[in-house]
Design an enzyme around this catalytic site. Sequence first.
Site, PDB file in Angstrom:
ATOM      1  N   TYR A  96      55.834  -8.409  54.532  1.00  0.00           N
ATOM      2  CA  TYR A  96      56.272 -10.053  55.003  1.00  0.00           C
ATOM      3  C   TYR A  96      55.007 -10.994  54.942  1.00  0.00           C
ATOM      4  CZ  TYR A  96      59.231 -13.780  55.127  1.00  0.00           C
ATOM      5  OH  TYR A  96      60.211 -14.969  55.140  1.00  0.00           O
ATOM      6  N   ARG A 149      58.470 -25.029  47.836  1.00  0.00           N
ATOM      7  CA  ARG A 149      57.785 -25.043  50.079  1.00  0.00           C
ATOM      8  C   ARG A 149      57.351 -23.644  50.686  1.00  0.00           C
ATOM      9  NH1 ARG A 149      57.887 -24.997  55.618  1.00  0.00           N
ATOM     10  NH2 ARG A 149      59.754 -23.717  55.468  1.00  0.00           N
ATOM     11  N   LYS A 167      61.687 -11.044  52.206  1.00  0.00           N
ATOM     12  CA  LYS A 167      62.607 -11.118  53.679  1.00  0.00           C
ATOM     13  C   LYS A 167      63.891 -10.002  53.580  1.00  0.00           C
ATOM     14  CE  LYS A 167      62.532 -14.720  55.944  1.00  0.00           C
ATOM     15  NZ  LYS A 167      62.672 -15.857  57.091  1.00  0.00           N
ATOM     16  N   GLU A 238      66.470 -20.238  51.432  1.00  0.00           N
ATOM     17  CA  GLU A 238      65.003 -20.024  52.377  1.00  0.00           C
ATOM     18  C   GLU A 238      63.927 -21.310  51.321  1.00  0.00           C
ATOM     19  OE1 GLU A 238      62.568 -18.365  54.232  1.00  0.00           O
ATOM     20  OE2 GLU A 238      64.157 -18.201  54.079  1.00  0.00           O
ATOM     21  N   ASP A 239      63.656 -21.288  52.003  1.00  0.00           N
ATOM     22  CA  ASP A 239      62.125 -22.273  52.029  1.00  0.00           C
ATOM     23  C   ASP A 239      62.049 -23.162  50.640  1.00  0.00           C
ATOM     24  OD1 ASP A 239      59.959 -20.684  53.282  1.00  0.00           O
ATOM     25  OD2 ASP A 239      59.162 -19.490  52.022  1.00  0.00           O
ATOM     26  N   ASP A 261      67.152 -20.205  57.274  1.00  0.00           N
ATOM     27  CA  ASP A 261      66.674 -19.394  58.245  1.00  0.00           C
ATOM     28  C   ASP A 261      65.189 -20.219  58.200  1.00  0.00           C
ATOM     29  OD1 ASP A 261      65.595 -16.845  59.427  1.00  0.00           O
ATOM     30  OD2 ASP A 261      63.944 -16.969  58.493  1.00  0.00           O
ATOM     31  N   ASP A 262      64.838 -21.170  57.715  1.00  0.00           N
ATOM     32  CA  ASP A 262      63.560 -21.913  58.500  1.00  0.00           C
ATOM     33  C   ASP A 262      64.173 -22.484  59.049  1.00  0.00           C
ATOM     34  OD1 ASP A 262      61.898 -21.315  55.779  1.00  0.00           O
ATOM     35  OD2 ASP A 262      62.868 -22.562  54.669  1.00  0.00           O
ATOM     36  N   ASN A 401      53.443 -20.545  59.405  1.00  0.00           N
ATOM     37  CA  ASN A 401      52.623 -19.628  58.714  1.00  0.00           C
ATOM     38  C   ASN A 401      51.483 -19.736  57.327  1.00  0.00           C
ATOM     39  OD1 ASN A 401      53.381 -17.188  60.348  1.00  0.00           O
ATOM     40  ND2 ASN A 401      55.236 -17.865  59.925  1.00  0.00           N
TER      41      ASN A 401
END
Length: 543
Positions: A96, A149, A167, A238-239, A261-262, A401
């Site tokens: 990850y 993203r 993930k 996610e993203d 999660d973000d 990150n």
Amino acid sequence: MSNPLKPSGYDLIHNPRLNHGSAFTQAEREKHHLEGLLPPGVSSLELQVARTHAELSHLDNDLQKYLLLSDLQARNETLFYAVLMSDPATFMPVVYTPTVGEACQKFNHVFRATRGLYIPISARGRVNELLANWPEKDVRFIVVTDGERILGLGDLGVGGMGIPIGKLALYTACAGVPPQHCLPVMLDVGTNNATLVDDPLYLGLRQDRVRGDDYHAFVNEFVQAVQAAYPKCCIQWEDFANFNAVPLLARFKDKTCTYNDDIQGTAAVALAGIYAALRISKQKLTDQRFLFLGGGSAATGIAELISQAMAIEGMDINTARKRNNLFDVNGLLVSSRTDLADFQKVFAIDHQPVSSFSDAIEALKPTGIIGVSTVPKLFNQRVIEAMSAINERPIIFPYSNPTSRSECTAEEAYRWSKGKAIFASGSPFAPVELEGTTFVPGQGNNVYIFPAMGMAVFATEATRVTDEMFIVAAKAVAEQVSDESLEKGLIYPPQSKIYEASMHVAASVAEYIFDHNLARIEKPQNLIEHMKAAAYSPSYTEL
């Protein structure tokens, strides 16, 4: 006699879920027509793990290690998880963040075995058909992205699939969620990355990203298809870009089991770090003021969860929100600005405009700064010194990150603060020596939250994921940090103990789920034993 429903022979050793590789016993080789298809020597799982460790040790860089492990996952799933779980602190950064960022950037040039489902918008109207092609019929977790993203790297199109794959690997390795119940999904709606479109090796749709009603109708169709095919499934977003992430979560969170999660996972791990930091500074949460560098969904998600946690401790929620201040590319978020999105407005304060982050620190006097800007080096010397001048123990959290996007390094934060900073970052940094003292920087990695949340949802068959569950998770993470770790500046549990930490967090969240009637099953007499029984353990079972 062989089970006719299970593959045998050549098909068996090419089935990653059932393959034992060199660990097939002589009896199994005879029974399943494997003789001659493998070298005659028989290895134990432990010996296979040791062989893989040795192979990895000879590779020059983490991307090569990532690719070797990806190939292993496609070949022998049990061995893949046995390797990850043998040394999670070493392998999490490989499978990850930060390595997954480079893997996503190079996805189209290093593509090997396919994993998960790719659902292009060109299949609109037939999403249920594509879901039906997945062989597992009891999917409990989907991690889905549209690739717009990816970490701090931007629009990577289908290359973003590396994130859901990574993930879900950590769902299993860090908290025991059985991998057969996990499905990574890429919603391919095109890409606005011209470099990708011009690359002859690009594997996604070669068109501009679809926006507006067509985009949302496609996502709606996906969610409805998932609910029909997998009624116990939890969807993790996610993203996604901010302007899609926030409304998607708002639209679905009260209708199905889902979370982002973000937004929520990042918020929970930040709150966990704050709870632990307050054990060092000996202060109360309601006495804090936080200034965020970044005003997107991650910043507002953290700010909202902190505000809710402050409200639980007795503060009015609107007062709490005014103690969580945001600063973006256009300066401090103040009420007079006309460029704010709806999800940002609740955090705007009545204040004169401020265009410099260090000036905002001097004006607002925050006790902590949290970086979610994805722009490196913005926590410069002036910023760190300003925080140190007004706080005995300033909280410095550069959470962006991958490592290349971090707002500052651990060494910079400790040196410029003269060792006063309570530090945690989104990506890992090595220990720092400063004037005879060793500081161990914590990594505010969502891995402390989302695998545990997954196990809690799996073990309870939860119908919803709520914000309060993330506050419970944050407290459960923080309470596992030892006094010895706090003395070194480490405010998260050691990643070497991530499985134990995750199970503790999962148990706390599961208690909440049962107590608030969010479970589909009866509460077991012994919750810990129930979770242990449900958890995946990498071992070969007799076929």
